[in-house]
Design a protein around this motif. Sequence first.
Motif, PDB file in Angstrom:
ATOM      1  N   GLU A 163     -18.183 113.751  67.592  1.00  0.00           N
ATOM      2  CA  GLU A 163     -17.730 114.938  66.859  1.00  0.00           C
ATOM      3  C   GLU A 163     -17.336 114.591  65.427  1.00  0.00           C
ATOM      4  OE1 GLU A 163     -14.870 116.616  69.515  1.00  0.00           O
ATOM      5  OE2 GLU A 163     -16.461 117.567  70.705  1.00  0.00           O
ATOM      6  N   LEU A 164     -16.645 113.460  65.309  1.00  0.00           N
ATOM      7  CA  LEU A 164     -16.248 113.028  63.977  1.00  0.00           C
ATOM      8  C   LEU A 164     -17.496 112.761  63.118  1.00  0.00           C
ATOM      9  CD1 LEU A 164     -13.922 112.377  62.171  1.00  0.00           C
ATOM     10  CD2 LEU A 164     -13.844 110.064  63.116  1.00  0.00           C
ATOM     11  N   PHE A 165     -18.464 112.082  63.721  1.00  0.00           N
ATOM     12  CA  PHE A 165     -19.729 111.802  63.041  1.00  0.00           C
ATOM     13  C   PHE A 165     -20.372 113.105  62.566  1.00  0.00           C
ATOM     14  CE2 PHE A 165     -24.358 111.777  63.829  1.00  0.00           C
ATOM     15  CZ  PHE A 165     -24.790 110.869  62.880  1.00  0.00           C
ATOM     16  N   GLU A 166     -20.393 114.075  63.445  1.00  0.00           N
ATOM     17  CA  GLU A 166     -21.043 115.335  63.069  1.00  0.00           C
ATOM     18  C   GLU A 166     -20.277 116.076  61.984  1.00  0.00           C
ATOM     19  OE1 GLU A 166     -22.300 117.610  66.478  1.00  0.00           O
ATOM     20  OE2 GLU A 166     -23.584 115.971  67.183  1.00  0.00           O
ATOM     21  N   CYS A 167     -18.935 115.933  61.971  1.00  0.00           N
ATOM     22  CA  CYS A 167     -18.166 116.535  60.883  1.00  0.00           C
ATOM     23  C   CYS A 167     -18.665 116.007  59.545  1.00  0.00           C
ATOM     24  CB  CYS A 167     -16.686 116.170  60.994  1.00  0.00           C
ATOM     25  SG  CYS A 167     -15.802 117.177  62.152  1.00  0.00           S
ATOM     26  N   HIS A 168     -18.850 114.711  59.497  1.00  0.00           N
ATOM     27  CA  HIS A 168     -19.326 114.116  58.248  1.00  0.00           C
ATOM     28  C   HIS A 168     -20.726 114.604  57.910  1.00  0.00           C
ATOM     29  CE1 HIS A 168     -16.114 111.250  57.291  1.00  0.00           C
ATOM     30  NE2 HIS A 168     -15.942 111.148  58.598  1.00  0.00           N
ATOM     31  N   ILE A 169     -21.566 114.654  58.933  1.00  0.00           N
ATOM     32  CA  ILE A 169     -22.938 115.108  58.705  1.00  0.00           C
ATOM     33  C   ILE A 169     -22.933 116.535  58.157  1.00  0.00           C
ATOM     34  CG2 ILE A 169     -25.067 115.798  59.884  1.00  0.00           C
ATOM     35  CD1 ILE A 169     -25.026 112.846  59.572  1.00  0.00           C
ATOM     36  N   HIS A 170     -22.147 117.389  58.776  1.00  0.00           N
ATOM     37  CA  HIS A 170     -22.117 118.782  58.326  1.00  0.00           C
ATOM     38  C   HIS A 170     -21.468 118.932  56.957  1.00  0.00           C
ATOM     39  CE1 HIS A 170     -22.539 119.900  62.807  1.00  0.00           C
ATOM     40  NE2 HIS A 170     -23.708 119.688  62.241  1.00  0.00           N
ATOM     41  N   ALA A 171     -20.628 117.944  56.619  1.00  0.00           N
ATOM     42  CA  ALA A 171     -20.054 117.985  55.274  1.00  0.00           C
ATOM     43  C   ALA A 171     -21.034 117.443  54.242  1.00  0.00           C
ATOM     44  CB  ALA A 171     -18.763 117.188  55.236  1.00  0.00           C
ATOM     45  N   GLY A 172     -22.179 116.967  54.706  1.00  0.00           N
ATOM     46  CA  GLY A 172     -23.207 116.555  53.747  1.00  0.00           C
ATOM     47  C   GLY A 172     -23.431 115.062  53.660  1.00  0.00           C
TER      48      GLY A 172
END
Lengths: 341, 356
Positions: A163-172
Amino acid sequence: MPFMAPAPVTERKTRLGIPRALFYYAYFPFWEVFFSELGAEVVVSGRTNKKILQEGLSVSTGELCLPIKLLNGHVADLVGRCDFVFLPYIISTQKGSYYCPKLIASPDIAKAVVPGLPLMSADVDIDNFFTSLFATLREVASKLSTNPVRIYAAFRKALERQELFECHIHAGALFEEALAAARQGRSPADDARGPAGREGEGPLVAVVGHTYLFNDPYISFDLLHRLRERGARVVTSDSLSAAQVGEEFSALEKGTHWSLGNRVVASVIRFSRRRDVGGIVYVTPFGCSSDSLVKEYIDANLPERKPLLVLTVDEHSGDAGVVTRLEAFFDMIARLPAGAG
Amino acid sequence: MKRFAFYQIGTSAIATNAFARRLGIETVTLPSPNLATIAKGISLSPEFSCFPFKVLLGSLAQGVERGADVFVVPFGRSVSACQLADFGMAQKYILRRLGHDFDILQLNTVRPDRVLDSFRPHMPDLTLMQVSEGVLVAAQKLLLLESVEDHWRDIYLVSRKREAEAFREKWIRAIDVTDSILELLELGLKMDGDRAAHPALEPGKLLRIAVIGDMYAINEKIINNNIFERLCDLGVYPENGIKLRMLFDPGLPPATPDELSLSARAKGYLRHNIGGFADDTVRSAIRFAEEGYDGLIHIYPFSCMPEVVVRSILPRVGADLDIPVLNLPIDEQTGDAGFTTRVEAFVDLIDFRRSR
Ligand code: SF4
C-alpha cells in the motif's frame, strides 16, 4: 543442477526466485515482504541484459510478444539458483476486466519452455486484489511455514508495504523510487522534494503503456531516464489509481476487455485533458494484439489532441532511430508554450 | 422493419437463415468470405488484429452496403477473454468513421429465453415459442451439416472427389430447404442410408491426423487453405477437433472419470481458461494422442492470443505423449506453396514414424 552438492539439511533458507518481469513491476513489494517474513530468501533475477534477452528469445516461440519472451529469459536466469521460482497466475485484479491470455498463462508458457522449472504458483482471480488474496496465498505459504499466525502476520506486513508503495506510485514516483521509499518506510508526505519526478521546470511528459515495458530500461530505450536527462518531468500511466481508470471508462460506451488496455486508454484520455501535460509517449510492444484494438478506442474517444509519440518496441528495434524520434518529439513539445496543446 | 445479418463461419448461414425464417425476421445474406471480403477487411483493420477480425470486418462492411441494420454475432462462449470480446465495439468504431451506423447483437448462449431477450428490443412481438423452435431447427441443421462433412471425408477417401462433392452438394441443399423439425429427423436417416451405399472406410488403415486450434480457422476453408481436402488428397484421414457445435456447447463440467482425468491432465499444461478455444485445443490434443492418432495439426490465426499460448505449450504435450505436432499459423499472406510443402513434409514424417 548436476554438479550442485545436495542441499545441507541444516539451516539454509529456502531460496525463492522472482523473475524481474511482468507483474514484478506491480506487486514485487508485496511478494518481497511476504516471502521474507516467512523465512525465505528472496532472489530476484538480474536486470535485463543482452544475455537474459537472448536466452528468452532462444527458448520462446517467435509469435510470443517481447514481454513474455523476456519473462522466459528471466525465469531461465533463476533456474539452478533457487529452490522455487514464484510466478503467479494473475487472471483478474478488478471486476469485469482481465489480463491478456499470454499474461494469464505466462506460468504455463514458462513451464513448457524452460526445462526443469521448479514452479511455485498461486491463482489470483478476484475482484479486488487484496480481499481474498489471503486464502489464495495460504497454500503457497504452506511450503514455507505451517504456522497460520505467522502467515497472517506476513500477509499484513506485505499488504502494508504494497500500500505504501502504491501511495508513492499514485503520487507520481517511478517504480524504483517508490520501491526504495516504501522499503525505508517513508510516506509521500515525508518527501520534502514533493513527489519524485515533478521537480524542475521542464515540460511534463506522460509515458503511457504497460508497466513492465517502460519500467525496464533495457527494452524501453531507457526512455524514462532519457526524458529526465533532457530536463523533462515525467508522469506515467501507473500513477492513475484503479478508481481513476474506472472514472474515465464510465464515460465511454464500453470498456475494452483488458485491464492493461483500459489503463492505457484511460491514461491517454486523462492526460490529454490535463493542461500541464505537454505531450504523451505511448510505448507498445510489437504484436501486442490487445493494444492494437486499444488504438481504435483512443482514436474514437480522444477529446483534445496532445502531441502523441507512439513507440513500438521489439527485439530488433535499434536504439538510434528511437532516440532521434524522441529528441524531435521532445524539441517540439519544449517549444510549445506551457498549457497549450 | 430492421434488417439483420448473421456472422457466418463455414456453412453456418444455412442454420442461421432457418432460425431467421422461424422468427420472421428479414435478413441480408452475406456472401461467404471471398477474396474481395478479405481485401476489404484488411484495408479497414488495424494491422495487428487477427485474421478472423479482418475477415469479419470485411463481411460487416459488405453487409452494411447491402443494408443491414443489425449484426448478429453468434460467438457463443468463445467470447470470453479474447480479442473477440472487443470485436463488436472496435468494428463499430471503424465502420462509424466511414459513416455507417448499425447495432451489434451478441449471442452468448442458445437458451431461448436469453435469445428472446436479445431480440426483443428489435422485435417486440416475438414469442418464446418462435425462438425455441428457431433455436431447435438451427441446432438440428448445424449437427446435420457436420455429419455431411464427416461423410464427405469418408467418401472422398474411398471413392473419388467427384462423388464426395456430389454427395455434399446434394445434402447441403436438402438441409437448406427443409425447415420442419420432423422432416429434418427423417432427412438425417436418409442421408445415413445414402452414405451406406458407398463403400465403407477403415480409418485404422490410414494415417490419422486431428486438426485442432482456432474454431474460425478450422471451419472456414478460405482461411485454412482447404486443409481437410488437402489431407484427404494425401491419403490421410483428417478429423476436425474443434467442431462448430462447440460454439454453443453449454460447457458442462466434466462428469465421468475419463473426462475428469482428461481435464485434470489438460490443466497441468494450461491451468486457466484463457478464452477462445485454447482449453479445448489442449484437451483434444491429449485425447487424440491417446486415441492413437498419428499426428496433430495445430492451425490458428497468426496473432490469435489464446492459440499463440497453446502454440508454446503443444510441443511439450507432443513430447510427453509422443505424438508429432505441426504448427500452422495462418494470416492473409500465408502462401499456398509454403503451406502445402509443410503439410506434405509432416505427412511424410508421420508416415515414416508409423512404418518403423
Ligand atoms: S498485454 Fe500485450 S505485451 Fe502484455 S503479455 Fe499480452 S500480448 Fe504481450
